[in-house]
Design an enzyme around this catalytic site. Sequence first.
Site, mmCIF file in Angstrom:
data_model
loop_
_atom_site.group_PDB
_atom_site.id
_atom_site.type_symbol
_atom_site.label_atom_id
_atom_site.label_comp_id
_atom_site.label_asym_id
_atom_site.label_seq_id
_atom_site.Cartn_x
_atom_site.Cartn_y
_atom_site.Cartn_z
ATOM 1 N N TYR A 1 37.945 45.180 36.963
ATOM 2 C CA TYR A 1 38.086 44.715 38.347
ATOM 3 C C TYR A 1 37.649 45.691 39.436
ATOM 4 O O TYR A 1 37.250 45.268 40.518
ATOM 5 C CB TYR A 1 39.533 44.267 38.610
ATOM 6 N N ASP B 1 43.854 40.311 36.199
ATOM 7 C CA ASP B 1 42.973 41.355 36.719
ATOM 8 C C ASP B 1 41.500 40.974 36.580
ATOM 9 O O ASP B 1 40.666 41.348 37.406
ATOM 10 C CB ASP B 1 43.187 42.673 35.962
ATOM 11 N N HIS C 1 51.313 37.997 35.370
ATOM 12 C CA HIS C 1 50.238 38.971 35.549
ATOM 13 C C HIS C 1 49.293 38.971 34.340
ATOM 14 O O HIS C 1 48.069 39.004 34.501
ATOM 15 C CB HIS C 1 50.813 40.372 35.780
ATOM 16 N N LYS C 2 49.874 38.963 33.174
ATOM 17 C CA LYS C 2 49.093 38.869 31.936
ATOM 18 C C LYS C 2 49.935 38.123 30.902
ATOM 19 O O LYS C 2 51.171 38.123 30.988
ATOM 20 C CB LYS C 2 48.765 40.256 31.360
ATOM 21 N N TYR D 1 52.564 40.154 29.387
ATOM 22 C CA TYR D 1 53.695 40.491 30.245
ATOM 23 C C TYR D 1 54.392 39.192 30.685
ATOM 24 O O TYR D 1 54.289 38.771 31.841
ATOM 25 C CB TYR D 1 53.234 41.281 31.475
ATOM 26 N N ASP E 1 49.881 43.251 42.403
ATOM 27 C CA ASP E 1 48.457 43.430 42.093
ATOM 28 C C ASP E 1 47.759 42.089 41.863
ATOM 29 O O ASP E 1 46.610 41.889 42.259
ATOM 30 C CB ASP E 1 48.261 44.260 40.820
ATOM 31 N N GLY F 1 49.311 47.652 48.800
ATOM 32 C CA GLY F 1 47.942 47.599 49.306
ATOM 33 C C GLY F 1 47.177 46.408 48.749
ATOM 34 O O GLY F 1 46.464 45.703 49.473
ATOM 35 N N TRP F 2 47.333 46.166 47.453
ATOM 36 C CA TRP F 2 46.691 44.998 46.832
ATOM 37 C C TRP F 2 47.132 43.710 47.538
ATOM 38 O O TRP F 2 46.318 42.826 47.829
ATOM 39 C CB TRP F 2 47.066 44.891 45.361
#
Length: 418
Positions: free
Chosen positions: A78, A128, A172-173, A176, A183, A260-261
């Site tokens: 990414y 991602d 997320h994945k 997970y 993110d 930030g993401w």
Amino acid sequence: MSLFNHKIKILTFTALHTGILLASAQSTIQKKTEKIAVQSGKIVPTHLNWSERMLLSEMYRFPESWMLDFSKSPKWTYPSAIVLDGAEQLYAKTGKKEYYDYISSFGDKLVTEDGTILTYELEKYNIDLLNSGNVLLYLYEKEKKEKYLKALRTLRLQIEGQPRTKEGSFWHKKIYPYQVWLDGLYMGMPFYTHYTKDFSKETDAAKAYDDIVFQFDSVQKNLLDKKTGLLYHGWDESRQEAWANKETGLSSNFWGRGMGWYGMAMVDVLDYLPQNHPGRDRLISYIKSFADAIIKVQDKENGLWYQVLDKAGEKGNYTEASASAMFVYMMVKSVNKGYLPQSYKGYAKKGYDGIIKNLITIDENGVVNLNKCCAVAGLGGKPYRDGSYEYYVNEKIRSNDAKATGPFILASIEFEKK
């Protein structure tokens, strides 16, 4: 031939092939930089704007765009897409063909003629890996190559099958389960929104846009700390992970780049979300709340932000480049777009000046370095990442990470707009 000797031959060929790729790429960039050096006396001319100086520095360090993020062989990751986002905007602004070639080479190398994406595995459902789809959306628009359309459809299929929490947030994945990380909003939602705008039929698009806005609504509901306005890095719906609070499911710290993401995700999604969508006003209200929260934890002296946002004075904490660049980008773009009042530009400018003064060094040849970048951080996995303060401040720190240089280029472009 023995199996052992056969494996040795394969390894030797692979190493030789990788070496040839690297040597060829280095030769190409040397020719380009020699031309620049003859004209200016430096590899990266110092009279250029910071956006171009950083992009040229990245092109010098990573002669082929697939090398961004320190990749040794072509790999679908990414971080490249963030730098290439800046390259797209700089190509549009300057018309310099070397910028376009740098972007185009990413698609040429990573997507085969039949639309296969090198090293990408759909069945892993890793959010991602949607982010670099933004590069393919750009290249398909420019070049109309069928291979990019096929690859884009594969990435869109991932969204269809991406596992979700009970209320509908993307995991997320797949590895997970039940986990939502900040993110993921950046990794998936700008691509999802842009793809929808370009390819979806009206009825399908309406449903998709609602789904996209819901992802942010869900994060605001489940990951926001109402006392500070900051957002925790992750949330485990199942409360099973060791890093998760057994009552709330939340991780224990406010990680700078995680936020930030999320900030970048909001401002970038608004580029493609229809003007008349009822969720726009909510996203803009989230941006305002977000900006107010990060201003409170901005270092008053140098204008930067810390690896763990609310623990500035604690041992081991440090002002971190990627989070600082992301917050600056998110705020200055929001001002330019009218999402935030003009007064917020002052906070963004203080952060931007702080990056240049404290985190940037310049080599004799003009090459720009961005230092104090957190290399990587996450939750769970092997070895286990427990989300503790000690964990975040002890992750590897390096220079010129694309997760910092990319946002710095984007922030610079926003400041350079007239």
